[in-house]
Write a protein that holds these residues in place. Structure first.
Motif, PDB file in Angstrom:
ATOM      1  N   VAL A  47       0.832  -1.196   0.000  1.00 54.90           N
ATOM      2  CA  VAL A  47       0.000   0.000   0.000  1.00 54.90           C
ATOM      3  C   VAL A  47       0.873   1.254   0.000  1.00 54.90           C
ATOM      4  O   VAL A  47       0.558   2.236  -0.677  1.00 54.90           O
ATOM      5  CB  VAL A  47      -0.971  -0.026   1.206  1.00 54.90           C
ATOM      6  N   ARG A  48       1.978   1.221   0.744  1.00 58.72           N
ATOM      7  CA  ARG A  48       2.898   2.366   0.716  1.00 58.72           C
ATOM      8  C   ARG A  48       3.455   2.568  -0.691  1.00 58.72           C
ATOM      9  O   ARG A  48       3.602   3.700  -1.153  1.00 58.72           O
ATOM     10  CB  ARG A  48       4.049   2.149   1.689  1.00 58.72           C
ATOM     11  N   GLY A  49       3.760   1.476  -1.375  1.00 58.58           N
ATOM     12  CA  GLY A  49       4.257   1.571  -2.747  1.00 58.58           C
ATOM     13  C   GLY A  49       3.225   2.163  -3.684  1.00 58.58           C
ATOM     14  O   GLY A  49       3.563   2.938  -4.585  1.00 58.58           O
ATOM     15  N   LEU A  50       1.973   1.805  -3.473  1.00 60.32           N
ATOM     16  CA  LEU A  50       0.900   2.369  -4.292  1.00 60.32           C
ATOM     17  C   LEU A  50       0.812   3.876  -4.085  1.00 60.32           C
ATOM     18  O   LEU A  50       0.736   4.643  -5.052  1.00 60.32           O
ATOM     19  CB  LEU A  50      -0.437   1.706  -3.935  1.00 60.32           C
ATOM     20  N   LYS A  99       5.646   5.996   4.732  1.00 64.55           N
ATOM     21  CA  LYS A  99       5.631   5.102   5.893  1.00 64.55           C
ATOM     22  C   LYS A  99       5.120   5.815   7.143  1.00 64.55           C
ATOM     23  O   LYS A  99       4.817   5.179   8.136  1.00 64.55           O
ATOM     24  CB  LYS A  99       6.999   4.503   6.138  1.00 64.55           C
ATOM     25  N   ARG A 100       5.034   7.118   7.097  1.00 69.50           N
ATOM     26  CA  ARG A 100       4.534   7.907   8.229  1.00 69.50           C
ATOM     27  C   ARG A 100       3.010   7.858   8.279  1.00 69.50           C
ATOM     28  O   ARG A 100       2.346   7.753   7.247  1.00 69.50           O
ATOM     29  CB  ARG A 100       4.978   9.355   8.119  1.00 69.50           C
ATOM     30  N   ALA A 101       2.464   7.961   9.456  1.00 65.44           N
ATOM     31  CA  ALA A 101       1.004   7.878   9.632  1.00 65.44           C
ATOM     32  C   ALA A 101       0.293   9.071   9.018  1.00 65.44           C
ATOM     33  O   ALA A 101      -0.847   8.946   8.566  1.00 65.44           O
ATOM     34  CB  ALA A 101       0.675   7.778  11.122  1.00 65.44           C
ATOM     35  N   TRP A 102       0.927  10.212   8.964  1.00 67.70           N
ATOM     36  CA  TRP A 102       0.289  11.420   8.465  1.00 67.70           C
ATOM     37  C   TRP A 102       0.359  11.564   6.945  1.00 67.70           C
ATOM     38  O   TRP A 102      -0.210  12.508   6.382  1.00 67.70           O
ATOM     39  CB  TRP A 102       0.921  12.651   9.109  1.00 67.70           C
ATOM     40  N   ALA A 103       1.032  10.660   6.264  1.00 67.00           N
ATOM     41  CA  ALA A 103       1.281  10.826   4.827  1.00 67.00           C
ATOM     42  C   ALA A 103       0.005  10.714   3.995  1.00 67.00           C
ATOM     43  O   ALA A 103      -0.162  11.467   3.036  1.00 67.00           O
ATOM     44  CB  ALA A 103       2.311   9.813   4.353  1.00 67.00           C
ATOM     45  N   TRP A 104      -0.876   9.778   4.336  1.00 65.63           N
ATOM     46  CA  TRP A 104      -2.101   9.625   3.535  1.00 65.63           C
ATOM     47  C   TRP A 104      -3.020  10.833   3.657  1.00 65.63           C
ATOM     48  O   TRP A 104      -3.498  11.344   2.632  1.00 65.63           O
ATOM     49  CB  TRP A 104      -2.814   8.321   3.885  1.00 65.63           C
ATOM     50  N   LEU A 133      -9.225  11.836  -8.452  1.00 68.30           N
ATOM     51  CA  LEU A 133      -9.889  10.550  -8.696  1.00 68.30           C
ATOM     52  C   LEU A 133      -8.912   9.384  -8.534  1.00 68.30           C
ATOM     53  O   LEU A 133      -9.257   8.352  -7.951  1.00 68.30           O
ATOM     54  CB  LEU A 133     -10.515  10.533 -10.092  1.00 68.30           C
ATOM     55  N   VAL A 134      -7.689   9.559  -9.022  1.00 65.84           N
ATOM     56  CA  VAL A 134      -6.678   8.508  -8.863  1.00 65.84           C
ATOM     57  C   VAL A 134      -6.357   8.316  -7.381  1.00 65.84           C
ATOM     58  O   VAL A 134      -6.244   7.188  -6.896  1.00 65.84           O
ATOM     59  CB  VAL A 134      -5.399   8.851  -9.668  1.00 65.84           C
ATOM     60  N   TRP A 135      -6.242   9.414  -6.642  1.00 65.33           N
ATOM     61  CA  TRP A 135      -5.940   9.326  -5.213  1.00 65.33           C
ATOM     62  C   TRP A 135      -7.104   8.681  -4.450  1.00 65.33           C
ATOM     63  O   TRP A 135      -6.894   7.902  -3.530  1.00 65.33           O
ATOM     64  CB  TRP A 135      -5.630  10.710  -4.651  1.00 65.33           C
ATOM     65  N   ALA A 136      -8.331   9.014  -4.848  1.00 62.80           N
ATOM     66  CA  ALA A 136      -9.498   8.392  -4.212  1.00 62.80           C
ATOM     67  C   ALA A 136      -9.482   6.877  -4.443  1.00 62.80           C
ATOM     68  O   ALA A 136      -9.806   6.098  -3.533  1.00 62.80           O
ATOM     69  CB  ALA A 136     -10.791   9.000  -4.756  1.00 62.80           C
ATOM     70  N   TYR A 137      -9.087   6.462  -5.631  1.00 60.61           N
ATOM     71  CA  TYR A 137      -8.995   5.024  -5.902  1.00 60.61           C
ATOM     72  C   TYR A 137      -7.881   4.387  -5.063  1.00 60.61           C
ATOM     73  O   TYR A 137      -8.052   3.286  -4.539  1.00 60.61           O
ATOM     74  CB  TYR A 137      -8.757   4.774  -7.390  1.00 60.61           C
ATOM     75  N   ALA A 138      -6.751   5.073  -4.924  1.00 63.10           N
ATOM     76  CA  ALA A 138      -5.663   4.550  -4.095  1.00 63.10           C
ATOM     77  C   ALA A 138      -6.113   4.420  -2.642  1.00 63.10           C
ATOM     78  O   ALA A 138      -5.782   3.437  -1.965  1.00 63.10           O
ATOM     79  CB  ALA A 138      -4.438   5.456  -4.195  1.00 63.10           C
ATOM     80  N   LEU A 139      -6.890   5.384  -2.149  1.00 63.56           N
ATOM     81  CA  LEU A 139      -7.431   5.291  -0.789  1.00 63.56           C
ATOM     82  C   LEU A 139      -8.392   4.111  -0.657  1.00 63.56           C
ATOM     83  O   LEU A 139      -8.415   3.413   0.364  1.00 63.56           O
ATOM     84  CB  LEU A 139      -8.141   6.589  -0.401  1.00 63.56           C
ATOM     85  N   HIS A 140      -9.175   3.885  -1.706  1.00 61.49           N
ATOM     86  CA  HIS A 140     -10.100   2.744  -1.702  1.00 61.49           C
ATOM     87  C   HIS A 140      -9.322   1.420  -1.655  1.00 61.49           C
ATOM     88  O   HIS A 140      -9.655   0.531  -0.867  1.00 61.49           O
ATOM     89  CB  HIS A 140     -10.992   2.797  -2.944  1.00 61.49           C
TER      90      HIS A 140
END
Length: 147
Positions: A47-50, A99-104, A133-140
């Motif tokens: 997930v971090r790589g994504l 890898k940090r908690a605040w990054a997302w 939209l791409v970021w929303a998909y990555a969050l999903h």
């Protein structure tokens, strides 16, 4: 792969006398002994790589978009160019901090800033919509993999 899958020796169901209860088989079992939802060996790293890949791609697209926006869209001000460069640098820095908690949450704010930069030029708003939209998909995907 389509078609039948042959079972190779040493794979498949454990044979009698093999100890598997509570053991971790190639990182597939969770602490409770149940199967992980994703089946990945290291879902956090995946997930971090994504997230990092998404942000790195965004930085590259932003930097490469400066000249076509100037030629096609015309009238790209110095403030808009500075905003593009600042957002691209922020994407690269944030990609390295996944890898940090605040990054997302910071990545989500970054998408909002890109949308807001659409006030400087309409094409930045268009890029902001696409990457939001791409970021929303990555969050999903992150939510599905990590639960």
């Amino acid at each position: 792969m389509t078609g039948p899958v042959e079972e190779r020796p040493g794979e498949g169901a454990p044979t009698e006398g093999t100890q598997t209860e509570g053991a971790q088989i190639e990182g597939v079992q969770a602490e409770g002994g149940g199967q992980r939802r994703s089946g990945l060996r290291n879902p956090d790293k995946a997930v971090r790589g994504l997230g990092a890949g998404t942000l790195a791609l965004e930085a590259l697209v932003l930097l490469l978009a400066i000249q076509p926006i100037r030629v096609v869209g015309g009238d790209l001000s110095g403030a808009a160019i500075a905003a593009i460069i600042a957002l691209a640098v922020a994407c690269v820095v944030l990609a390295g901090q996944m890898k940090r908690a605040w990054a997302w949450p910071a990545g989500t704010v970054l998408q909002g800033l890109l949308l807001l930069s659409g006030l400087l030029h309409w094409s930045l708003f268009a890029l902001g919509v696409m990457f939001a939209l791409v970021w929303a998909y990555a969050l999903h995907v992150r939510r599905v993999i990590l639960g």
